[in-house]
Motif scaffolding. Structure first.
Motif, PDB file in Angstrom:
ATOM      1  N   ALA A  46       0.816  -1.219   0.000  1.00 20.20           N
ATOM      2  CA  ALA A  46       0.000   0.000   0.000  1.00 20.20           C
ATOM      3  C   ALA A  46       0.844   1.261   0.000  1.00 20.20           C
ATOM      4  CB  ALA A  46      -0.948   0.003   1.195  1.00 20.20           C
ATOM      5  N   ALA A  47       2.030   1.210   0.600  1.00 22.76           N
ATOM      6  CA  ALA A  47       2.887   2.395   0.648  1.00 22.76           C
ATOM      7  C   ALA A  47       3.189   2.908  -0.755  1.00 22.76           C
ATOM      8  CB  ALA A  47       4.178   2.077   1.394  1.00 22.76           C
ATOM      9  N   TYR A  48       3.482   2.002  -1.654  1.00 22.42           N
ATOM     10  CA  TYR A  48       3.784   2.391  -3.028  1.00 22.42           C
ATOM     11  C   TYR A  48       2.553   3.002  -3.698  1.00 22.42           C
ATOM     12  CZ  TYR A  48       4.737   2.000  -8.003  1.00 22.42           C
ATOM     13  OH  TYR A  48       4.869   2.273  -9.338  1.00 22.42           O
ATOM     14  N   PHE A  49       1.432   2.338  -3.566  1.00 22.28           N
ATOM     15  CA  PHE A  49       0.224   2.809  -4.244  1.00 22.28           C
ATOM     16  C   PHE A  49      -0.272   4.130  -3.661  1.00 22.28           C
ATOM     17  CE2 PHE A  49       0.299  -1.746  -5.096  1.00 22.28           C
ATOM     18  CZ  PHE A  49       0.248  -1.712  -6.477  1.00 22.28           C
ATOM     19  N   LEU A  50      -0.229   4.257  -2.346  1.00 16.86           N
ATOM     20  CA  LEU A  50      -0.723   5.485  -1.722  1.00 16.86           C
ATOM     21  C   LEU A  50       0.223   6.663  -1.897  1.00 16.86           C
ATOM     22  CD1 LEU A  50      -2.389   4.087   1.508  1.00 16.86           C
ATOM     23  CD2 LEU A  50      -3.519   5.101  -0.473  1.00 16.86           C
ATOM     24  N   SER A  51       1.378   6.435  -2.461  1.00 22.57           N
ATOM     25  CA  SER A  51       2.277   7.550  -2.750  1.00 22.57           C
ATOM     26  C   SER A  51       2.145   8.032  -4.192  1.00 22.57           C
ATOM     27  CB  SER A  51       3.729   7.160  -2.450  1.00 22.57           C
ATOM     28  OG  SER A  51       4.138   6.109  -3.298  1.00 22.57           O
ATOM     29  N   GLN A  52       1.278   7.389  -4.967  1.00 26.15           N
ATOM     30  CA  GLN A  52       1.052   7.810  -6.355  1.00 26.15           C
ATOM     31  C   GLN A  52       0.196   9.082  -6.370  1.00 26.15           C
ATOM     32  OE1 GLN A  52       2.637   6.178  -8.966  1.00 26.15           O
ATOM     33  NE2 GLN A  52       3.562   5.179  -7.180  1.00 26.15           N
ATOM     34  N   GLU A  53       0.623  10.058  -7.141  1.00 25.98           N
ATOM     35  CA  GLU A  53      -0.004  11.379  -7.130  1.00 25.98           C
ATOM     36  C   GLU A  53      -1.493  11.343  -7.479  1.00 25.98           C
ATOM     37  OE1 GLU A  53       0.694  15.871  -8.885  1.00 25.98           O
ATOM     38  OE2 GLU A  53       1.982  14.241  -9.569  1.00 25.98           O
ATOM     39  N   PHE A  54      -1.899  10.526  -8.447  1.00 21.07           N
ATOM     40  CA  PHE A  54      -3.313  10.524  -8.824  1.00 21.07           C
ATOM     41  C   PHE A  54      -4.187   9.993  -7.684  1.00 21.07           C
ATOM     42  CE2 PHE A  54      -1.524   6.598 -10.462  1.00 21.07           C
ATOM     43  CZ  PHE A  54      -2.428   5.631 -10.068  1.00 21.07           C
ATOM     44  N   TYR A  55      -3.687   9.057  -6.886  1.00 24.41           N
ATOM     45  CA  TYR A  55      -4.447   8.603  -5.719  1.00 24.41           C
ATOM     46  C   TYR A  55      -4.485   9.689  -4.641  1.00 24.41           C
ATOM     47  CZ  TYR A  55      -4.388   3.684  -7.332  1.00 24.41           C
ATOM     48  OH  TYR A  55      -4.553   2.513  -8.032  1.00 24.41           O
ATOM     49  N   THR A  56      -3.320  10.264  -4.311  1.00 31.83           N
ATOM     50  CA  THR A  56      -3.280  11.255  -3.227  1.00 31.83           C
ATOM     51  C   THR A  56      -4.118  12.483  -3.551  1.00 31.83           C
ATOM     52  OG1 THR A  56      -1.201  12.229  -4.042  1.00 31.83           O
ATOM     53  CG2 THR A  56      -1.021  10.500  -2.374  1.00 31.83           C
ATOM     54  N   LYS A  57      -4.106  12.926  -4.809  1.00 25.30           N
ATOM     55  CA  LYS A  57      -4.928  14.078  -5.202  1.00 25.30           C
ATOM     56  C   LYS A  57      -6.413  13.796  -5.002  1.00 25.30           C
ATOM     57  CE  LYS A  57      -2.216  16.574  -8.642  1.00 25.30           C
ATOM     58  NZ  LYS A  57      -2.134  16.929 -10.065  1.00 25.30           N
ATOM     59  N   GLU A  58      -6.841  12.611  -5.404  1.00 22.05           N
ATOM     60  CA  GLU A  58      -8.255  12.246  -5.270  1.00 22.05           C
ATOM     61  C   GLU A  58      -8.664  12.094  -3.811  1.00 22.05           C
ATOM     62  OE1 GLU A  58     -10.800  11.984  -7.630  1.00 22.05           O
ATOM     63  OE2 GLU A  58      -9.302  13.057  -8.780  1.00 22.05           O
ATOM     64  N   PHE A  59      -7.826  11.472  -2.995  1.00 20.89           N
ATOM     65  CA  PHE A  59      -8.158  11.354  -1.572  1.00 20.89           C
ATOM     66  C   PHE A  59      -8.210  12.741  -0.928  1.00 20.89           C
ATOM     67  CE2 PHE A  59      -6.532   6.844  -1.792  1.00 20.89           C
ATOM     68  CZ  PHE A  59      -7.775   6.264  -1.610  1.00 20.89           C
ATOM     69  N   GLN A  60      -7.272  13.618  -1.276  1.00 17.72           N
ATOM     70  CA  GLN A  60      -7.281  14.980  -0.744  1.00 17.72           C
ATOM     71  C   GLN A  60      -8.575  15.687  -1.130  1.00 17.72           C
ATOM     72  OE1 GLN A  60      -4.920  16.972   1.147  1.00 17.72           O
ATOM     73  NE2 GLN A  60      -6.701  18.275   1.190  1.00 17.72           N
ATOM     74  N   LYS A  61      -8.959  15.568  -2.371  1.00 17.43           N
ATOM     75  CA  LYS A  61     -10.156  16.237  -2.873  1.00 17.43           C
ATOM     76  C   LYS A  61     -11.427  15.677  -2.235  1.00 17.43           C
ATOM     77  CE  LYS A  61     -12.093  15.498  -7.028  1.00 17.43           C
ATOM     78  NZ  LYS A  61     -12.135  15.352  -8.490  1.00 17.43           N
ATOM     79  N   ASN A  62     -11.506  14.370  -2.099  1.00 21.49           N
ATOM     80  CA  ASN A  62     -12.743  13.732  -1.654  1.00 21.49           C
ATOM     81  C   ASN A  62     -12.831  13.452  -0.160  1.00 21.49           C
ATOM     82  OD1 ASN A  62     -14.006  13.444  -4.308  1.00 21.49           O
ATOM     83  ND2 ASN A  62     -12.313  12.064  -4.730  1.00 21.49           N
TER      84      ASN A  62
END
Length: 124
Positions: free
Chosen positions: A14-30
């Motif tokens: 999960a560390a690798y996936f949760l550091s991907q910008e498209f995931y972090t941007k969406e979690f930040q937004k939502n």
């Protein structure tokens, strides 16, 4: 739904996936936060699987991935009546059905002094 589960060590992917910008941007937004790059893995009893699978199937919160990555459904949740976060349901996972993955802004093992086999409560 409010359920108890036992904390366990995950695979560390999960560390690798949760550091991907498209995931972090969406979690930040939502969700209003950038998740710590890792999940708190919680094993729940099989008696909750039908309801969890129903919630996952009906969940409309979806992050569509970049090429080569999987989609992620998520639902807002609270850990131990203290920490706001979300349970994530990755489309690509190697976990059994009774594993829930909780994300939050902080490294929860440190913040709450959680270790494997501790019992935690998830509400979602």
């Amino acid at each position: 739904m409010k359920i108890d589960g036992e904390v366990t060590t995950g695979l560390g992917k999960a560390a690798y996936f949760l550091s991907q910008e498209f995931y972090t941007k969406e979690f930040q937004k939502n969700l209003g936060f950038v998740p710590y790059p890792g999940t708190l893995n919680v094993i729940v009893g099989d008696d909750h699987l039908d309801e969890i699978n129903r919630i996952k199937d009906e969940c409309e919160n979806l992050i569509k991935p970049d090429e080569g990555f999987g989609a992620v459904k998520y639902i807002k949740a609270k850990l131990n009546d203290k920490v706001d976060g979300a349970i994530v349901f990755p489309a690509k996972t190697t976990h059994e059905e009774n594993y829930l993955e909780f994300i939050a802004e902080d490294k929860l093992r440190d913040k709450l002094n959680i270790v494997d086999d501790d019992v935690v409560t998830l509400e979602f």
